[in-house]
Design an enzyme around this catalytic site. Structure first.
Site, mmCIF file in Angstrom:
data_model
loop_
_atom_site.group_PDB
_atom_site.id
_atom_site.type_symbol
_atom_site.label_atom_id
_atom_site.label_comp_id
_atom_site.label_asym_id
_atom_site.label_seq_id
_atom_site.Cartn_x
_atom_site.Cartn_y
_atom_site.Cartn_z
ATOM 1 N N ASP A 70 0.884 -1.163 0.000
ATOM 2 C CA ASP A 70 0.000 0.000 0.000
ATOM 3 C C ASP A 70 0.925 1.217 0.000
ATOM 4 O O ASP A 70 1.601 1.487 1.004
ATOM 5 C CB ASP A 70 -0.891 -0.012 1.244
ATOM 6 C CG ASP A 70 -1.765 1.229 1.346
ATOM 7 O OD1 ASP A 70 -1.596 2.159 0.522
ATOM 8 O OD2 ASP A 70 -2.618 1.279 2.247
ATOM 9 N N ASN A 97 3.439 5.208 -10.091
ATOM 10 C CA ASN A 97 2.265 5.356 -10.940
ATOM 11 C C ASN A 97 0.907 5.191 -10.258
ATOM 12 O O ASN A 97 -0.099 5.658 -10.785
ATOM 13 C CB ASN A 97 2.428 4.319 -12.078
ATOM 14 C CG ASN A 97 1.180 4.093 -12.875
ATOM 15 O OD1 ASN A 97 0.828 4.919 -13.711
ATOM 16 N ND2 ASN A 97 0.482 2.991 -12.625
ATOM 17 N N SER A 149 -0.523 13.813 -14.754
ATOM 18 C CA SER A 149 -1.656 13.800 -15.685
ATOM 19 C C SER A 149 -1.713 15.176 -16.330
ATOM 20 O O SER A 149 -1.227 16.160 -15.752
ATOM 21 C CB SER A 149 -2.948 13.555 -14.906
ATOM 22 O OG SER A 149 -4.072 13.850 -15.720
ATOM 23 N N TYR A 164 -8.195 15.679 -7.552
ATOM 24 C CA TYR A 164 -7.332 14.997 -8.530
ATOM 25 C C TYR A 164 -6.413 16.008 -9.220
ATOM 26 O O TYR A 164 -5.192 15.814 -9.287
ATOM 27 C CB TYR A 164 -8.197 14.266 -9.564
ATOM 28 C CG TYR A 164 -7.408 13.431 -10.553
ATOM 29 C CD1 TYR A 164 -6.918 12.177 -10.203
ATOM 30 C CD2 TYR A 164 -7.157 13.886 -11.849
ATOM 31 C CE1 TYR A 164 -6.195 11.398 -11.110
ATOM 32 C CE2 TYR A 164 -6.435 13.120 -12.759
ATOM 33 C CZ TYR A 164 -5.962 11.875 -12.384
ATOM 34 O OH TYR A 164 -5.244 11.121 -13.284
ATOM 35 N N LYS A 168 -2.311 16.107 -8.940
ATOM 36 C CA LYS A 168 -1.444 15.891 -10.102
ATOM 37 C C LYS A 168 -0.542 17.105 -10.352
ATOM 38 O O LYS A 168 0.593 16.956 -10.816
ATOM 39 C CB LYS A 168 -2.280 15.544 -11.340
ATOM 40 C CG LYS A 168 -2.995 14.191 -11.216
ATOM 41 C CD LYS A 168 -2.007 13.041 -11.074
ATOM 42 C CE LYS A 168 -2.666 11.678 -11.067
ATOM 43 N NZ LYS A 168 -1.709 10.572 -10.949
HETATM 44 N N1 LIG Z 1 -6.498 6.346 -17.298
HETATM 45 C C1 LIG Z 1 -6.311 7.614 -17.672
HETATM 46 O O1 LIG Z 1 -6.972 8.129 -18.580
HETATM 47 C C2 LIG Z 1 -5.245 8.440 -16.985
HETATM 48 C C3 LIG Z 1 -4.926 9.679 -17.517
HETATM 49 C C4 LIG Z 1 -3.921 10.442 -16.908
HETATM 50 C C5 LIG Z 1 -3.265 9.962 -15.791
HETATM 51 N N2 LIG Z 1 -3.612 8.743 -15.279
HETATM 52 C C6 LIG Z 1 -2.873 8.284 -14.101
HETATM 53 O O2 LIG Z 1 -2.213 7.080 -14.427
HETATM 54 C C7 LIG Z 1 -2.075 6.262 -13.258
HETATM 55 C C8 LIG Z 1 -2.676 4.896 -13.551
HETATM 56 O O3 LIG Z 1 -4.035 5.071 -13.924
HETATM 57 P P1 LIG Z 1 -4.929 3.848 -14.451
HETATM 58 O O4 LIG Z 1 -6.019 4.438 -15.242
HETATM 59 O O5 LIG Z 1 -4.048 2.812 -15.047
HETATM 60 O O6 LIG Z 1 -5.525 3.339 -13.058
HETATM 61 P P2 LIG Z 1 -6.120 1.904 -12.668
HETATM 62 O O7 LIG Z 1 -7.187 2.179 -11.651
HETATM 63 O O8 LIG Z 1 -6.449 1.089 -13.874
HETATM 64 O O9 LIG Z 1 -4.878 1.202 -11.936
HETATM 65 C C9 LIG Z 1 -4.395 1.701 -10.724
HETATM 66 C C10 LIG Z 1 -3.544 0.631 -10.072
HETATM 67 O O10 LIG Z 1 -3.072 1.149 -8.830
HETATM 68 C C11 LIG Z 1 -3.260 0.174 -7.807
HETATM 69 N N3 LIG Z 1 -3.411 0.842 -6.511
HETATM 70 C C12 LIG Z 1 -4.476 1.552 -6.065
HETATM 71 N N4 LIG Z 1 -4.249 1.976 -4.802
HETATM 72 C C13 LIG Z 1 -3.008 1.536 -4.454
HETATM 73 C C14 LIG Z 1 -2.216 1.654 -3.275
HETATM 74 N N5 LIG Z 1 -2.651 2.307 -2.185
HETATM 75 N N6 LIG Z 1 -0.990 1.085 -3.264
HETATM 76 C C15 LIG Z 1 -0.536 0.405 -4.353
HETATM 77 N N7 LIG Z 1 -1.240 0.242 -5.479
HETATM 78 C C16 LIG Z 1 -2.467 0.811 -5.525
HETATM 79 C C17 LIG Z 1 -4.524 -0.573 -8.238
HETATM 80 O O11 LIG Z 1 -4.631 -1.848 -7.606
HETATM 81 C C18 LIG Z 1 -4.317 -0.647 -9.756
HETATM 82 O O12 LIG Z 1 -3.560 -1.781 -10.119
HETATM 83 C C19 LIG Z 1 -2.781 7.026 -12.136
HETATM 84 O O13 LIG Z 1 -1.833 7.765 -11.406
HETATM 85 C C20 LIG Z 1 -3.723 7.955 -12.894
HETATM 86 O O14 LIG Z 1 -4.054 9.090 -12.149
HETATM 87 C C21 LIG Z 1 -4.576 7.973 -15.849
#
Ligand SMILES: NC(=O)c1ccc[n+]([C@@H]2O[C@H](COP(=O)([O-])OP(=O)(O)OC[C@H]3O[C@@H](n4cnc5c(N)ncnc54)[C@H](O)[C@@H]3O)[C@@H](O)[C@H]2O)c1
Length: 260
Positions: A70, A97, A149, A164, A168
Site C-alpha cells: 500500500d 504510478n 496527468s 485529482y 497531479k
Molecule cells: N487512465 C487515464 O486516462 C489516466 C490519464 C492520466 C493519468 N492517469 C494516471 O495514471 C495512473 C494509472 O491510472 P490507471 O487508469 O491505469 O488506473 P487503474 O485504476 O487502472 O490502476 C491503478 C492501479 O493502482 C493500484 N493501486 C491503487 N491503490 C493503491 C495503493 N494504495 N498502493 C498500491 N497500489 C495501488 C490498483 O490496484 C491498480 O492496479 C494514475 O496515477 C492515474 O491518475 C490515468
C-alpha cells in the site's frame, strides 16, 4: 557515444512499477520488460499483480515478480523496497504510478474523499520516491518516472475533480523539486502527463459515448483517446540512457489536449 538504439536497451535493469497490476502501469511495465528490464509489480491488489507478473515473465525474456504494497503506508513502502534490494541488489528504474480519482463538486466534496485522493496521488508518490531515492543515492544512479496527468496542467471539463487536479499538479512540482535535489546524485526525475486514455476501466464510458465523451474528444485535437501502450515509448525513453539530459520535465502524451 553509443548507437542510439543501443541507448534505449534496458537489459539487466531492475524496474519497480507501482500500480503496475493493471491499466497504464501494466502497459508501462510490459514496455520496460520488452526493452529488457526485470520488473517488480508493486500493487495493493496482489492477485492481479501476480497474474500480471506471470504474464510478463511468460511472454518477455525477463524476471517479473509481484509484491503487495500500500503506497500510502510508509512501513509497507520501506518493506517493499527492502525486498526488491534483497532480491535484485539494486533498483535502476521507478515508475511511480499508483493513483485514483474521485469526482465531486468542490463545494460538496467530503474532507475524507479529498484526503483519500491526495493521500494516494501525492503522499504515495512522495513516500515511494523517498524510499527508492535513498537506495538510488547510495548506488549513485537511477531514473524515477512519476505519473502525473494533463490534469496537473489544466482543469478538466465537464467533470468536477479538484482534488485529482490539485494532486497531479503537486506531482509535477514534486518531480521538479526532486530533480533539483537529486541531480547531484546522478538520479533523473521526470513525469509523464497522459491525457484521456482508454483503459479497461474507462473503455465502457468511451464505448457508451454521450455528452462527456463528446466534450473530452472535442477538446482533443487528435479526436480519440490514447491506448495504454502509447505510453510505452516515453517510459522506455525516460528509463534509459537515451534520456540522459532529460531532467525535471513534464512529458504530455495527450493527443494535443494541452496544445489548445
Ligand atoms: N487512465 C487515464 O486516462 C489516466 C490519464 C492520466 C493519468 N492517469 C494516471 O495514471 C495512473 C494509472 O491510472 P490507471 O487508469 O491505469 O488506473 P487503474 O485504476 O487502472 O490502476 C491503478 C492501479 O493502482 C493500484 N493501486 C491503487 N491503490 C493503491 C495503493 N494504495 N498502493 C498500491 N497500489 C495501488 C490498483 O490496484 C491498480 O492496479 C494514475 O496515477 C492515474 O491518475 C490515468
Amino acid at each position: 557515444m553509443t548507437n542510439i538504439l543501443e541507448q534505449f536497451k534496458l537489459d539487466e535493469k531492475v524496474a519497480i512499477v507501482t500500480g503496475g497490476a493493471m491499466g497504464l502501469g501494466k502497459a508501462m511495465a510490459t514496455a520496460l520488460a520488452q526493452a529488457g528490464s526485470n520488473i517488480v509489480i508493486a500493487d495493493i491488489n496482489k492477485e492481479i499483480a501476480d497474474e500480471t507478473a506471470k504474464e510478463i515473465s511468460d511472454n518477455e525474456n525477463v524476471e517479473a515478480i509481484a509484491i503487495k504494497v500500500d503506497v500510502t503506508n510508509p512501513e509497507d513502502v520501506n518493506q517493499m523496497v527492502e525486498a526488491v534490494v534483497k532480491q535484485f541488489k539494486k533498483i535502476d528504474i521507478l515508475v511511480n504510478n499508483a493513483g485514483m480519482t474521485i469526482n465531486a463538486k468542490a463545494e460538496e466534496m467530503s474532507f475524507e474523499d479529498w484526503n483519500k485522493v491526495i493521500n494516494l496521488n501525492l503522499n504515495g508518490i512522495f513516500l515511494v520516491a523517498q524510499s527508492v531515492g535513498r537506495v538510488m543515492i547510495k548506488q549513485g544512479y537511477g531514473s524515477i518516472i512519476n505519473t502525473s496527468s494533463m490534469s496537473g496542467l489544466i482543469a478538466n471539463k465537464p467533470q468536477e475533480q479538484c482534488s485529482y487536479n490539485a494532486s497531479k499538479a503537486g506531482v509535477i512540482m514534486l518531480t521538479k523539486s526532486l530533480a533539483m535535489e537529486w541531480s547531484k546524485y546522478n538520479i533523473k526525475v521526470n513525469t509523464i502527463a497522459p491525457g484521456y486514455m482508454k483503459t479497461e476501466l474507462t473503455k465502457p464510458f468511451f464505448d457508451q459515448g454521450g455528452e462527456m465523451i463528446k466534450d473530452w474528444m472535442g477538446f482533443t485535437p487528435m479526436g480519440r483517446p490514447g491506448t495504454p501502450n502509447e505510453l510505452g515509448g516515453i517510459v522506455v525513453y525516460l528509463a534509459s540512457d537515451a534520456s540522459s539530459f532529460a531532467q525535471g520535465s513534464v512529458f504530455t502524451i495527450d493527443g494535443g489536449y494541452t496544445a489548445l
